[in-house]
Design an enzyme around this catalytic site. Structure first.
Site, PDB file in Angstrom:
ATOM      1  N   SER A   1      34.691  42.614  40.473  1.00  0.00           N
ATOM      2  CA  SER A   1      34.799  43.797  39.507  1.00  0.00           C
ATOM      3  C   SER A   1      34.381  43.675  38.263  1.00  0.00           C
ATOM      4  O   SER A   1      34.033  44.689  37.573  1.00  0.00           O
ATOM      5  CB  SER A   1      36.273  44.046  39.529  1.00  0.00           C
TER       6      SER A   1
ATOM      7  N   LYS B   1      35.212  42.915  28.971  1.00  0.00           N
ATOM      8  CA  LYS B   1      35.608  43.760  29.972  1.00  0.00           C
ATOM      9  C   LYS B   1      36.779  44.664  29.627  1.00  0.00           C
ATOM     10  O   LYS B   1      37.932  44.271  28.891  1.00  0.00           O
ATOM     11  CB  LYS B   1      36.293  42.665  31.135  1.00  0.00           C
TER      12      LYS B   1
ATOM     13  N   SER C   1      36.070  37.956  41.067  1.00  0.00           N
ATOM     14  CA  SER C   1      35.394  38.951  40.011  1.00  0.00           C
ATOM     15  C   SER C   1      34.466  38.326  39.000  1.00  0.00           C
ATOM     16  O   SER C   1      34.373  39.220  38.189  1.00  0.00           O
ATOM     17  CB  SER C   1      36.443  39.925  39.649  1.00  0.00           C
TER      18      SER C   1
HETATM   19  N1  GLN Z   1      36.918  42.031  45.266  1.00  0.00           N
HETATM   20  C1  GLN Z   1      38.215  41.384  45.037  1.00  0.00           C
HETATM   21  C2  GLN Z   1      39.224  42.726  45.150  1.00  0.00           C
HETATM   22  O1  GLN Z   1      38.647  43.749  45.381  1.00  0.00           O
HETATM   23  C3  GLN Z   1      38.624  40.669  43.843  1.00  0.00           C
HETATM   24  C4  GLN Z   1      38.733  41.538  42.708  1.00  0.00           C
HETATM   25  C5  GLN Z   1      39.127  40.683  41.772  1.00  0.00           C
HETATM   26  O2  GLN Z   1      38.923  39.397  41.575  1.00  0.00           O
HETATM   27  N2  GLN Z   1      39.476  41.198  40.437  1.00  0.00           N
HETATM   28  O3  GLN Z   1      40.225  42.635  45.263  1.00  0.00           O
END
Ligand code: GLN
Length: 497
Positions: free
Chosen positions: A155, A80, A179
């Site tokens: 994400s 990532k 995410s």
């Molecule tokens: N979808 C969640 C957010 O937008 C979690 C994102 C994540 O876990 N990095 O914050």
């Protein structure tokens, strides 16, 4: 499809260790696959064939020299693009970091290298990991290999798509609110959020430091466990890292016996707002656990439904502080520095140009929630909710060994479908966020396809802090039973490629 890219990470590691195939050949097979499907999937932000092959040849040389490397030596991994990498750009999918080359490796990166894993490239994500669809990347959208018109989750959507498209057997992600688990769920693969502090945040570009947790993606539970073990464990460079042995996740993945285990079904995570096909597969998975000898009981955690609003105060508050470091002086982009403007003006111009809309929304929300006069009502209140949620988990774990729920209320949604509706987007993490607030371990494992759209559904398995092995034991049991029913893995090959 080359035979090599169909193999599991464990199989590839064994073949390489036995000298039956070289790390360079394995890397090449995956690079070829990437060349073939990347125009459709677009999982990666950065690929550099030569750097990857050099890493692979170096691993081959280490093995020839008799160096003892782990079970994943020579196995490729997609990384990532939020982890610092010395030899590759690191952008967090933001324009503000375009062109930045970190002078050091994140601990996770360094441990991948030590274990002999070969980094195939850096994967796409929502900018600074803020989102659930990977559409918030400043560079491009990533497509779900099951249906290219759908999102791969977020994400860590580049990482989930790369593994689901057979571009990589393994990938890394980070889970702040879901995410890893939500993208794993909607692409039909395994994703694990370790216990907070179980994997190092050093060199991970910070979003919300009290929540950010690196973890693995793989197409099966054992591979996820092998990667989990490869990069987890205490790191003195991270002040919140836990100085305790890593739970024996590989052993658990190899021993999927759950007879007598107590499983709690979270009552609040089903019903209205959940797709019928998701609930159908989820209820079948619960029955399956029972048929495998688990004792299933219903557990009520009434505050779990307040986790989402609490998270959207805590995470933006921490983000507004963390992102203050992007000051136009230290990293990447600098706009308007023509000798006539003050540092403040250059900073304002750079941030206006370099941050995307969702990142700006979070910074504004967080700054507001932390401002004097509002702090107690917003941030302080959210912290109280966080404590209540941790207590509800503790009470639940008095009765049961693990908790289960759907990973996310729906299957993969369409690209563009929720882009203008932040609340609809945030709801994708309804079931995953409580585990982040409490810091406990949680996994998503595939449990079938929804009848309406033939898209994957994930079962979430939650376990107490430092009981990550329980997620792997239950995950492996579900996987084994379902694979014998399906006649192989759910994701035989990426259906739309
Ligand atoms: N979808 C969640 C957010 O937008 C979690 C994102 C994540 O876990 N990095 O914050």
């Amino acid at each position: 499809m080359s035979d090599l890219i169909r193999k599991t990470a464990a199989e590839l590691g064994a073949l390489i260790a036995a000298g039956e195939v070289s790390a360079a050949e394995v890397a090449e097979a995956h690079l070829d696959r990437m060349a073939e499907v990347e125009p459709k999937v677009q999982a990666f932000l950065h690929v550099d064939r030569e750097t990857t092959l050099e890493q692979a040849r170096a691993v081959d040389a280490r093995l020839r020299a008799g160096e003892k490397l782990g079970p994943l030596a020579g196995v490729p991994v997609a990384h990532k693009d939020i982890f610092a990498t010395r030899d590759m750009p690191t952008t967090a999918a933001s324009k503000i970091l375009e062109g930045w080359r970190p002078p050091y490796d994140a601990t996770v990166t360094a441990r991948l290298r030590e274990a002999g894993l070969v980094i195939l490239g850096k994967t796409n994500l929502d900018e600074f990991a803020m989102g659930s669809s990977t559409e918030n990347s400043a560079y491009h959208v990533t497509h779900n290999p099951w249906d290219l018109s759908k999102v791969p989750g977020g994400s860590s959507g580049g990482s989930s798509a790369a593994v689901a498209a057979y571009e990589a057997p393994l990938s890394t992600g980070t889970d702040t609110g879901g995410s890893i688990r939500q993208p794993a769920s909607v692409t039909g693969i395994v994703g694990m959020k370790p216990t907070y502090g179980g994997s190092s945040r050093y060199g991970l570009i910070a979003f919300a430091s009290s929540l950010d947790t690196p973890g693995p993606f793989a197409r099966n539970v054992l591979d996820a466990a092998l990667l989990h073990e490869a990069f987890s464990g205490h790191d003195p460079m991270d002040s919140t890292s836990i100085d305790r042995p890593v739970p024996s996740v590989v052993e658990a993945a190899r021993n999927p016996d759950i007879a007598g285990m107590r499983v709690g079904v979270v009552k609040e995570f089903a019903g209205e707002g959940y797709q019928a096909g998701v609930l159908a597969r989820y209820h079948e998975a619960v029955q399956l656990l029972e048929s495998l000898g688990a004792k299933v009981v219903e557990v009520s955690c009434p505050s779990f439904t307040t986790a989402l609003p609490a998270y959207y105060l805590i995470a933006p508050s921490e983000c507004s502080s963390n992102l203050a470091r992007f000051d136009a002086m230290r990293y990447g982009l600098r706009v308007g520095d023509d000798g006539t403007r003050s540092a403040e003006e250059v900073m304002a111009l750079t941030r206006a140009a370099g941050f995307g809309d969702e990142v700006k929304r979070r910074i504004m929300l967080g700054t507001y929630a932390l401002s004097s006069g509002y702090y107690d009502a917003y941030y302080g209140q959210a912290q109280k909710v966080r404590t209540v949620i941790s207590r509800e988990f503790e009470a639940a774990y008095q009765q049961v060994d693990v908790l289960v729920s759907p990973t996310t209320p729906t299957t993969a949604f369409g690209i563009g479908e929720r882009a203008d509706d932040p609340i609809a987007m945030y709801l994708a993490d309804l079931c995953t966020i409580p585990s982040n607030l409490a810091g406990n371990a949680a996994m998503s494992v595939p449990c079938g396809l929804a009848d309406e759209d033939n898209l994957p559904v994930g079962l979430q398995i939650m376990a107490p802090v430092l009981a990550d092995d329980r997620c792997y034991r239950v995950g492996a049991a579900v996987e084994k039973a379902l694979e014998s029913r399906w006649g192989g893995p759910l994701l035989k090959e990426a259906p739309s490629l």
